[in-house]
Design a protein around this motif. Structure first.
Motif, PDB file in Angstrom:
ATOM      1  N   ARG A  34       0.845  -1.200   0.000  1.00 61.05           N
ATOM      2  CA  ARG A  34       0.000   0.000   0.000  1.00 61.05           C
ATOM      3  C   ARG A  34       0.873   1.241   0.000  1.00 61.05           C
ATOM      4  O   ARG A  34       1.728   1.399   0.872  1.00 61.05           O
ATOM      5  CB  ARG A  34      -0.910   0.009   1.226  1.00 61.05           C
ATOM      6  CG  ARG A  34      -1.733   1.289   1.338  1.00 61.05           C
ATOM      7  CD  ARG A  34      -2.436   1.385   2.667  1.00 61.05           C
ATOM      8  NE  ARG A  34      -3.069   2.687   2.870  1.00 61.05           N
ATOM      9  CZ  ARG A  34      -3.607   3.087   4.017  1.00 61.05           C
ATOM     10  NH1 ARG A  34      -3.587   2.295   5.065  1.00 61.05           N
ATOM     11  NH2 ARG A  34      -4.156   4.288   4.108  1.00 61.05           N
ATOM     12  N   VAL A  35       0.671   2.114  -0.965  1.00 61.23           N
ATOM     13  CA  VAL A  35       1.428   3.363  -1.057  1.00 61.23           C
ATOM     14  C   VAL A  35       0.696   4.441  -0.262  1.00 61.23           C
ATOM     15  O   VAL A  35      -0.493   4.685  -0.477  1.00 61.23           O
ATOM     16  CB  VAL A  35       1.587   3.806  -2.522  1.00 61.23           C
ATOM     17  CG1 VAL A  35       2.327   5.141  -2.588  1.00 61.23           C
ATOM     18  CG2 VAL A  35       2.342   2.739  -3.321  1.00 61.23           C
ATOM     19  N   TYR A  36       1.420   5.079   0.652  1.00 62.83           N
ATOM     20  CA  TYR A  36       0.813   6.123   1.483  1.00 62.83           C
ATOM     21  C   TYR A  36       0.960   7.473   0.778  1.00 62.83           C
ATOM     22  O   TYR A  36       1.877   8.239   1.049  1.00 62.83           O
ATOM     23  CB  TYR A  36       1.454   6.126   2.868  1.00 62.83           C
ATOM     24  CG  TYR A  36       0.974   4.975   3.717  1.00 62.83           C
ATOM     25  CD1 TYR A  36      -0.042   5.154   4.655  1.00 62.83           C
ATOM     26  CD2 TYR A  36       1.490   3.701   3.547  1.00 62.83           C
ATOM     27  CE1 TYR A  36      -0.517   4.098   5.410  1.00 62.83           C
ATOM     28  CE2 TYR A  36       1.026   2.622   4.299  1.00 62.83           C
ATOM     29  CZ  TYR A  36       0.029   2.829   5.223  1.00 62.83           C
ATOM     30  OH  TYR A  36      -0.443   1.769   5.964  1.00 62.83           O
ATOM     31  N   ASP A  37       0.014   7.734  -0.142  1.00 63.53           N
ATOM     32  CA  ASP A  37       0.032   8.968  -0.927  1.00 63.53           C
ATOM     33  C   ASP A  37      -1.099   9.915  -0.531  1.00 63.53           C
ATOM     34  O   ASP A  37      -1.424  10.845  -1.264  1.00 63.53           O
ATOM     35  CB  ASP A  37      -0.046   8.658  -2.429  1.00 63.53           C
ATOM     36  CG  ASP A  37      -1.271   7.829  -2.792  1.00 63.53           C
ATOM     37  OD1 ASP A  37      -2.052   7.464  -1.878  1.00 63.53           O
ATOM     38  OD2 ASP A  37      -1.458   7.534  -3.989  1.00 63.53           O
ATOM     39  N   LYS A  38      -1.716   9.674   0.610  1.00 66.55           N
ATOM     40  CA  LYS A  38      -2.714  10.587   1.169  1.00 66.55           C
ATOM     41  C   LYS A  38      -2.190  11.037   2.527  1.00 66.55           C
ATOM     42  O   LYS A  38      -2.170  10.261   3.485  1.00 66.55           O
ATOM     43  CB  LYS A  38      -4.078   9.902   1.296  1.00 66.55           C
ATOM     44  CG  LYS A  38      -4.718   9.529  -0.041  1.00 66.55           C
ATOM     45  CD  LYS A  38      -6.067   8.851   0.185  1.00 66.55           C
ATOM     46  CE  LYS A  38      -6.760   8.560  -1.143  1.00 66.55           C
ATOM     47  NZ  LYS A  38      -5.996   7.579  -1.955  1.00 66.55           N
ATOM     48  N   TRP A  39      -1.758  12.277   2.597  1.00 68.09           N
ATOM     49  CA  TRP A  39      -1.161  12.809   3.816  1.00 68.09           C
ATOM     50  C   TRP A  39      -2.220  13.528   4.634  1.00 68.09           C
ATOM     51  O   TRP A  39      -3.002  14.332   4.104  1.00 68.09           O
ATOM     52  CB  TRP A  39      -0.009  13.757   3.465  1.00 68.09           C
ATOM     53  CG  TRP A  39       1.171  13.018   2.855  1.00 68.09           C
ATOM     54  CD1 TRP A  39       1.326  11.676   2.733  1.00 68.09           C
ATOM     55  CD2 TRP A  39       2.340  13.617   2.286  1.00 68.09           C
ATOM     56  NE1 TRP A  39       2.531  11.385   2.133  1.00 68.09           N
ATOM     57  CE2 TRP A  39       3.177  12.548   1.849  1.00 68.09           C
ATOM     58  CE3 TRP A  39       2.780  14.927   2.112  1.00 68.09           C
ATOM     59  CZ2 TRP A  39       4.411  12.773   1.243  1.00 68.09           C
ATOM     60  CZ3 TRP A  39       4.017  15.154   1.505  1.00 68.09           C
ATOM     61  CH2 TRP A  39       4.827  14.087   1.083  1.00 68.09           C
TER      62      TRP A  39
ATOM     63  N   ARG B 260      -7.601  17.194   7.465  1.00 60.75           N
ATOM     64  CA  ARG B 260      -7.637  17.320   6.013  1.00 60.75           C
ATOM     65  C   ARG B 260      -6.723  16.275   5.400  1.00 60.75           C
ATOM     66  O   ARG B 260      -5.588  16.082   5.859  1.00 60.75           O
ATOM     67  CB  ARG B 260      -7.197  18.715   5.577  1.00 60.75           C
ATOM     68  CG  ARG B 260      -7.224  18.880   4.061  1.00 60.75           C
ATOM     69  CD  ARG B 260      -6.868  20.256   3.615  1.00 60.75           C
ATOM     70  NE  ARG B 260      -6.833  20.331   2.160  1.00 60.75           N
ATOM     71  CZ  ARG B 260      -6.433  21.390   1.467  1.00 60.75           C
ATOM     72  NH1 ARG B 260      -6.039  22.484   2.123  1.00 60.75           N
ATOM     73  NH2 ARG B 260      -6.415  21.372   0.148  1.00 60.75           N
ATOM     74  N   ILE B 261      -7.212  15.614   4.369  1.00 64.85           N
ATOM     75  CA  ILE B 261      -6.433  14.613   3.649  1.00 64.85           C
ATOM     76  C   ILE B 261      -5.999  15.211   2.317  1.00 64.85           C
ATOM     77  O   ILE B 261      -6.837  15.652   1.521  1.00 64.85           O
ATOM     78  CB  ILE B 261      -7.241  13.330   3.421  1.00 64.85           C
ATOM     79  CG1 ILE B 261      -7.642  12.720   4.765  1.00 64.85           C
ATOM     80  CG2 ILE B 261      -6.431  12.325   2.609  1.00 64.85           C
ATOM     81  CD1 ILE B 261      -8.533  11.505   4.653  1.00 64.85           C
ATOM     82  N   VAL B 262      -4.693  15.234   2.089  1.00 61.77           N
ATOM     83  CA  VAL B 262      -4.138  15.820   0.867  1.00 61.77           C
ATOM     84  C   VAL B 262      -3.574  14.701   0.000  1.00 61.77           C
ATOM     85  O   VAL B 262      -2.706  13.933   0.429  1.00 61.77           O
ATOM     86  CB  VAL B 262      -3.036  16.846   1.201  1.00 61.77           C
ATOM     87  CG1 VAL B 262      -2.441  17.424  -0.083  1.00 61.77           C
ATOM     88  CG2 VAL B 262      -3.593  17.957   2.083  1.00 61.77           C
ATOM     89  N   GLN B 263      -4.076  14.596  -1.232  1.00 56.81           N
ATOM     90  CA  GLN B 263      -3.566  13.612  -2.186  1.00 56.81           C
ATOM     91  C   GLN B 263      -2.273  14.152  -2.799  1.00 56.81           C
ATOM     92  O   GLN B 263      -2.244  15.265  -3.337  1.00 56.81           O
ATOM     93  CB  GLN B 263      -4.590  13.372  -3.294  1.00 56.81           C
ATOM     94  CG  GLN B 263      -4.129  12.429  -4.391  1.00 56.81           C
ATOM     95  CD  GLN B 263      -4.150  10.981  -3.945  1.00 56.81           C
ATOM     96  OE1 GLN B 263      -5.175  10.493  -3.484  1.00 56.81           O
ATOM     97  NE2 GLN B 263      -3.016  10.300  -4.091  1.00 56.81           N
ATOM     98  N   VAL B 264      -1.197  13.367  -2.690  1.00 55.00           N
ATOM     99  CA  VAL B 264       0.092  13.790  -3.244  1.00 55.00           C
ATOM    100  C   VAL B 264       0.555  12.749  -4.261  1.00 55.00           C
ATOM    101  O   VAL B 264      -0.008  11.654  -4.365  1.00 55.00           O
ATOM    102  CB  VAL B 264       1.142  13.975  -2.128  1.00 55.00           C
ATOM    103  CG1 VAL B 264       0.741  15.093  -1.177  1.00 55.00           C
ATOM    104  CG2 VAL B 264       1.366  12.677  -1.359  1.00 55.00           C
ATOM    105  N   LYS B 265       1.613  13.083  -4.984  1.00 56.91           N
ATOM    106  CA  LYS B 265       2.143  12.150  -5.979  1.00 56.91           C
ATOM    107  C   LYS B 265       3.655  12.314  -6.053  1.00 56.91           C
ATOM    108  O   LYS B 265       4.222  13.345  -5.674  1.00 56.91           O
ATOM    109  CB  LYS B 265       1.513  12.407  -7.351  1.00 56.91           C
ATOM    110  CG  LYS B 265       1.736  13.819  -7.872  1.00 56.91           C
ATOM    111  CD  LYS B 265       0.990  14.057  -9.174  1.00 56.91           C
ATOM    112  CE  LYS B 265       1.190  15.498  -9.664  1.00 56.91           C
ATOM    113  NZ  LYS B 265       0.465  15.767 -10.921  1.00 56.91           N
TER     114      LYS B 265
END
Length: 299
Positions: free
Chosen positions: A198-203, A212-217
């Protein structure tokens, strides 16, 4: 109030099956044992033994109470042995599991210091970002980030106020600019960590009482958090890391905190073990040392 001596004589009498045998083991008179049992029954308002001129047996209440009495006596004996051993030289083997980044860059020198204090103690250290199962895996204690989610184990706090912070190397910020808000993170190269595929790309960031959940890449992903730390030091992008893992680099100027007024997600560090009975002198003394060292790194 229940007397511990009476409780001990109750357990002994249940094992021996008679007042006289229990009295011989305790170096007392049978009448003293009988009086202790009567006193305990009066304190508990229970009938623990059914007596006759030829036999002595536990009542139903006595059968149900016996395991609890045994546990209390065992705990008292264990506590006494622990106190006796506290001043003794630490020996044996301590099995410890810790996260990759924290273990390599902070814990290793602290373990070295602990070993120099206790040269007869052997420490076996396992480093992995996989969550150690303290019940199934061969470890005595484990260091874990995050709020304890399982009430079946015991968690001793090491850094209860630790949080995550956004960090980047000065070279990266000079080249790519400094994010002015959480929304700007989507325009930057973010360094990602994965666990069990699982990639943790929601900080996650606290906003008042909400979050707040921030989608990153980002193009760089690794299942070893120490590698993510090395990437951010090399100027490859922005990382969202535990302050304990990057605080030394921030103080040294190798990394810069981004959006310092934005609180990061809580990341308390705890020492976890299955049961309080495993709080050996080695575990307690190591906990005291690690808590002291973690406190010195607080922002």
């Amino acid at each position: 109030m229940v007397r511990f001596d009476d409780l001990d004589l109750f357990v002994r009498t249940a094992a021996c099956g008679s007042f006289s045998k229990a009295a011989r083991e305790a170096n007392l008179l049978p009448g003293q044992v009988s009086a202790a049992i009567m006193r305990l029954e009066r304190d508990l308002e229970l009938r623990l033994f059914a007596r006759s001129t030829r036999s002595l047996r536990l009542t139903d209440e006595g059968e149900r109470y016996l395991p609890y009495a045994r546990e209390v006596i065992e705990l008292l004996h264990s506590g006494r042995e622990v106190l006796r051993r506290d001043d003794a030289e630490l020996t044996g083997t301590l099995l410890l599991a810790a996260p990759s980044d924290f273990g390599r860059n902070l814990l290793l020198p602290w373990i070295g210091e602990f070993r120099r204090r206790h040269p007869r103690l052997e420490v076996r250290l396992q480093l992995s970002d996989q969550v150690t199962d303290v019940f199934r895996d061969r470890v005595d204690i484990a260091l874990r980030y995050g709020q304890p989610e399982d009430a079946s184990y015991v968690a001793l706090p090491l850094a209860p106020d630790n949080r995550r912070v956004l960090v980047a190397a000065p070279a990266y910020l000079e080249q790519c600019g400094i994010p002015a808000s959480l929304d700007d993170l989507q325009h930057h190269s973010c360094l990602l960590w994965q666990l069990q595929g699982r990639v943790y790309d929601k900080w996650v960031f606290p906003i008042g009482k909400a979050r707040r959940i921030v989608q990153v890449k980002g193009a760089l992903v690794c299942d070893d958090s120490d590698v993510v730390r090395r990437w951010v030091l090399a100027g490859e992008g922005i990382a969202y890391r535990s302050w304990l893992d990057v605080g030394t680099d921030v103080r040294a100027g190798r990394l810069v905190v981004i959006l310092p007024d934005q609180p990061g997600e809580p990341a308390p560090l705890n020492m976890v073990c299955p049961h309080r009975r495993q709080f050996s002198p080695a575990v307690r003394q190591l906990h005291a040392l690690l808590a002291e060292r973690c406190a010195a790194l607080a922002p």
